[in-house]
Design a protein around this motif. Structure first.
Motif, PDB file in Angstrom:
ATOM      1  N   UNK A   1      -1.418  -2.720   5.371  1.00 50.12           N
ATOM      2  CA  UNK A   1      -1.167  -3.579   4.214  1.00 50.12           C
ATOM      3  C   UNK A   1      -0.591  -4.903   4.678  1.00 50.12           C
ATOM      4  N   UNK A   2      -1.132  -5.974   4.129  1.00 50.30           N
ATOM      5  CA  UNK A   2      -0.729  -7.310   4.549  1.00 50.30           C
ATOM      6  C   UNK A   2       0.308  -7.889   3.590  1.00 50.30           C
ATOM      7  N   UNK A   3       1.354  -8.438   4.174  1.00 51.14           N
ATOM      8  CA  UNK A   3       2.418  -9.080   3.393  1.00 51.14           C
ATOM      9  C   UNK A   3       2.971 -10.252   4.189  1.00 51.14           C
ATOM     10  N   UNK A   4       3.060 -11.432   3.535  1.00 53.83           N
ATOM     11  CA  UNK A   4       3.682 -12.611   4.142  1.00 53.83           C
ATOM     12  C   UNK A   4       3.061 -12.977   5.489  1.00 53.83           C
ATOM     13  N   UNK A   5       1.737 -12.857   5.599  1.00 58.35           N
ATOM     14  CA  UNK A   5       1.063 -13.306   6.807  1.00 58.35           C
ATOM     15  C   UNK A   5       0.979 -12.297   7.927  1.00 58.35           C
ATOM     16  N   UNK A   6       1.653 -11.162   7.800  1.00 55.65           N
ATOM     17  CA  UNK A   6       1.535 -10.116   8.812  1.00 55.65           C
ATOM     18  C   UNK A   6       1.090  -8.821   8.144  1.00 55.65           C
ATOM     19  N   UNK A   7       0.689  -7.853   8.944  1.00 59.84           N
ATOM     20  CA  UNK A   7       0.199  -6.587   8.402  1.00 59.84           C
ATOM     21  C   UNK A   7       0.852  -5.440   9.143  1.00 59.84           C
ATOM     22  N   UNK A   8       1.243  -4.422   8.399  1.00 55.72           N
ATOM     23  CA  UNK A   8       1.854  -3.243   8.995  1.00 55.72           C
ATOM     24  C   UNK A   8       1.153  -1.989   8.492  1.00 55.72           C
ATOM     25  N   UNK A   9       1.447  -0.883   9.152  1.00 59.19           N
ATOM     26  CA  UNK A   9       0.744   0.365   8.897  1.00 59.19           C
ATOM     27  C   UNK A   9       1.596   1.280   8.036  1.00 59.19           C
ATOM     28  N   UNK A  10       0.959   1.881   7.044  1.00 61.61           N
ATOM     29  CA  UNK A  10       1.618   2.762   6.083  1.00 61.61           C
ATOM     30  C   UNK A  10       0.797   4.050   5.947  1.00 61.61           C
ATOM     31  N   UNK A  11       1.471   5.104   5.565  1.00 60.78           N
ATOM     32  CA  UNK A  11       0.777   6.314   5.133  1.00 60.78           C
ATOM     33  C   UNK A  11       1.040   6.522   3.641  1.00 60.78           C
TER      34      UNK A  11
ATOM     35  N   UNK B   1       6.744  -2.174  11.876  1.00 64.17           N
ATOM     36  CA  UNK B   1       7.484  -3.293  11.285  1.00 64.17           C
ATOM     37  C   UNK B   1       7.524  -4.430  12.295  1.00 64.17           C
ATOM     38  N   UNK B   2       6.463  -5.236  12.291  1.00 66.18           N
ATOM     39  CA  UNK B   2       6.359  -6.346  13.234  1.00 66.18           C
ATOM     40  C   UNK B   2       5.917  -7.593  12.479  1.00 66.18           C
ATOM     41  N   UNK B   3       5.949  -8.724  13.181  1.00 65.15           N
ATOM     42  CA  UNK B   3       5.445  -9.979  12.622  1.00 65.15           C
ATOM     43  C   UNK B   3       3.985 -10.196  13.025  1.00 65.15           C
ATOM     44  N   UNK B   4       3.368  -9.160  13.595  1.00 61.63           N
ATOM     45  CA  UNK B   4       1.984  -9.242  14.063  1.00 61.63           C
ATOM     46  C   UNK B   4       1.039  -8.647  13.016  1.00 61.63           C
ATOM     47  N   UNK B   5      -0.228  -8.560  13.397  1.00 58.18           N
ATOM     48  CA  UNK B   5      -1.243  -7.917  12.561  1.00 58.18           C
ATOM     49  C   UNK B   5      -1.516  -6.539  13.155  1.00 58.18           C
ATOM     50  N   UNK B   6      -0.976  -5.504  12.540  1.00 58.66           N
ATOM     51  CA  UNK B   6      -1.233  -4.119  12.939  1.00 58.66           C
ATOM     52  C   UNK B   6      -2.232  -3.534  11.938  1.00 58.66           C
ATOM     53  N   UNK B   7      -3.370  -3.049  12.427  1.00 56.37           N
ATOM     54  CA  UNK B   7      -4.404  -2.611  11.499  1.00 56.37           C
ATOM     55  C   UNK B   7      -5.288  -1.538  12.144  1.00 56.37           C
ATOM     56  N   UNK B   8      -6.280  -1.065  11.403  1.00 51.78           N
ATOM     57  CA  UNK B   8      -7.281  -0.076  11.840  1.00 51.78           C
ATOM     58  C   UNK B   8      -6.662   1.191  12.424  1.00 51.78           C
ATOM     59  N   UNK B   9      -5.727   1.838  11.727  1.00 45.78           N
ATOM     60  CA  UNK B   9      -5.146   3.060  12.269  1.00 45.78           C
ATOM     61  C   UNK B   9      -6.086   4.258  12.147  1.00 45.78           C
TER      62      UNK B   9
END
Length: 434
Positions: free
Chosen positions: A264-274, A287-295
Motif C-alpha cells: 500500500x502506497x502512502x506519502x510517496x512510499x509503499x510498505x507491505x501489509x497483510x 516501515x521504510x521510506x522506500x518502495x516495498x512491493x510485490x510480496x
C-alpha cells in the motif's frame, strides 16, 4: 466444489492388475538431471463407439509432449492395431519403434449417460503393466479427464505430480493500443476452454490464484478507483476486499488462503501489509521510506519475498512472515522485480531488467544459483505451475502488437507460446483441480 466432485469421480480400483509396477520397472525419467532426453512413448487412439476416444488420447498426447519430457511416437508408424486394451500388447511391435512406454484405453458411455474412461500404461521393454485407472464423468468434462490421465502418466513415470488438470487466469487484451479493453479471462492450462470472467469496460489487473481453493483476487478500476475483488470461480460470486488508493498490484494469498499480502502506497512510499480475509484487519510488516512491493509467501507461510528500492534500485529481499529479519538476496547486475516463491519451496522466480532487456529467471531462496531462463524485449510476470517445474509469463515484442503468454520449464530449453485469441498478460496458475 462438492458438485464438481460429484461430476468427476476417480475410481481407485485397478483394471485387472496392480497400478504400481514392480520395483525393477525400467521406465522412468529423472527430471532432476537438468536437460532431460524426452522419453519415447506411444499413445494409441482410445477405443470408443464414436470419435471421443481419439479426442481424449490426442489431448493426453499433447499434454505429455508439451511438457518436454515425452516424445510421442507417430501413429503412422504403429505396427499393432490395438483392438482390446485389456489384453497385453505385442511388446516386440512397440520395441521396434523404440517406444519405451505404451498407453492404451477405452471410452464407454454408461446407461446413465456418463463416460467411463479407462487406460493402461505399459512398460514395453519390461513387458509389464505399470498402471491402470478408470474415471467416470459427464461427457462435457471429457477434456478434463484427458488432463487427469496425462497427470497420472506423468506422475507414474517422473515420480512427481503433474500439472495438466489446472487452469490459468489472465488479462485478455483487445482493441487498439491507445484504447485497449482489458477483461479477466480463464482457460485450461493448454489454452482451451477460454471464457471471460468480467465484461465491463473497467481496467482489470494482476489476478492471483488462491493456492488452496478455486478463487482469485484481482484489481479493478471501477469508477476510476482501484479496488480489490475476491472472485469464487465455481459460483461466480464476487466481493470487495477493499478500496486501496495507490495500489499497483493485486494482493497474493497466504498458503492457507486465509490472508492476503499486499503493498500500500502512502506519502510517496509503499510498505507491505497483510489482511485477514475473515476480519478484514490489516497488519503492517515493513516501515521504510522506500518502495516495498510485490510480496509473495513461501509455501509453508514462514517467509515472504518482496522487491524494494531501499538500496537505490529494485532488488529482492526476504523476511519472516511477521516482518522480521529483512535481508537482501539479489546482487546481480540490473534490477529485479515480481518475485514469486516456488510451490516446492526451493526457488524464487523473478523478472530482471538489464542491458535494455527483460529476463525471466530463478534463484535459490538465499539468492545463490541465479539462472536466467529466457530473455527478450519485454518479459514479465512469472507464475508457477503447481508442481514447481514450469513457469508461465507474458512477453511483449518490440513494434506493433501486444503481449502473449509463454511457458518455459526449469531447464530453459522447452519454451512454448500458449496461444490465445486475443493479446494476453498477467497469467496466474491455479492449483490442481479437486
Amino acid at each position: 466444489m462438492k458438485n464438481l466432485l460429484l461430476r468427476l469421480l476417480l475410481v481407485c480400483a485397478g483394471l485387472a492388475g496392480a497400478f504400481i509396477a514392480p520395483a525393477n520397472a525400467a521406465v522412468e525419467i529423472n527430471i532432476n538431471r537438468g536437460n532431460v532426453q524426452p522419453l519415447p512413448i506411444a499413445i494409441t487412439d482410445f477405443i470408443s463407439a464414436d470419435g471421443i476416444g481419439a479426442q481424449i488420447s490426442a489431448v493426453v498426447e499433447a499434454d505429455l509432449k508439451r511438457s518436454g519430457l515425452f516424445a510421442p511416437v507417430s501413429r503412422a508408424a504403429f505396427i499393432e492395431n490395438i483392438q482390446n486394451p485389456d489384453q497385453p500388447p505385442r511388446f516386440e511391435d512397440w520395441k521396434v519403434l523404440k517406444a519405451e512406454a505404451l498407453v492404451v484405453g477405452r471410452i464407454v458411455r454408461e446407461p446413465d449417460g456418463r463416460l467411463r474412461a479407462e487406460f493402461r500404461l505399459w512398460d514395453t521393454f519390461g513387458g509389464q503393466q505399470m498402471m491402470g485407472q478408470q474415471f467416470f464423468t459427464d461427457p462435457k468434462n471429457w477434456r478434463r479427464v484427458a488432463h487427469m490421465i496425462a497427470d497420472a502418466i506423468y506422475e507414474r513415470i517422473t515420480g512427481e505430480k503433474g500439472y495438466f488438470d489446472t487452469r490459468i487466469v489472465f488479462v485478455s487484451e483487445s482493441g487498439p493500443k491507445i484504447d485497449r479493453k482489458r477483461q479477466l479471462a480463464i482457460m485450461d492450462q493448454d489454452g482451451e476452454n477460454i471464457r471471460m470472467l468480467t465484461n465491463s469496460n473497467d481496467i482489470v489487473l494482476t489476478p492471483r490464484f488462491s493456492p488452496s481453493r478455486q478463487e482469485i483476487t484481482y484489481m479493478s478500476f471501477e469508477g476510476n478507483q482501484p479496488r480489490v475483488f475476491l472472485l469464487q470461480l465455481e459460483t461466480g460470486s464476487r466481493e470487495v476486499v477493499g478500496n486501496f488508493p495507490g495500489m499497483t498490484f493485486a494482493p497474493r494469498f497466504s498458503p492457507d488462503g486465509q490472508r492476503v499480502i499486499m503493498s500500500l502506497q502512502q506519502d510517496g512510499n509503499a510498505n507491505i501489509y497483510t489482511m485477514d480475509l475473515r476480519s478484514r484487519t490489516t497488519t503492517r510488516l515493513t516501515s521504510t521510506t522506500a518502495i516495498d512491493t510485490s510480496p509473495s509467501y513461501s509455501p509453508d507461510g514462514s517467509q515472504i519475498v518482496f522487491e524494494s528500492d531501499r538500496g537505490g534500485r529494485q532488488q529482492l529481499y526476504v523476511m519472516g512472515a511477521d516482518g522480521s529479519g529483512q535481508r537482501r538476496i539479489s546482487f546481480g547486475d540490473g534490477s529485479y522485480s515480481t518475485p514469486v516463491w516456488s510451490p516446492r519451496g526451493d526457488l524464487i522466480a523473478f523478472t530482471k531488467q538489464s542491458g535494455g532487456k527483460f529476463s525471466i529467471g530463478v534463484m535459490k531462496t538465499d539468492g545463490s544459483g541465479e539462472r536466467i531462463l529466457t530473455t527478450g524485449f519485454h518479459n514479465e510476470g512469472p507464475t508457477w505451475a503447481p508442481n514447481g517445474r514450469v513457469l508461465m509469463f507474458f512477453r511483449q515484442n518490440s513494434g506493433a502488437g501486444g503481449p502473449q503468454l509463454y511457458s518455459i520449464d526449469l531447464s530453459g530449453y522447452n519454451e512454448q507460446q500458449v496461444k490465445t485469441p486475443t493479446f494476453a498478460s498477467d497469467p496466474a496458475w491455479s492449483p490442481l483441480m479437486d
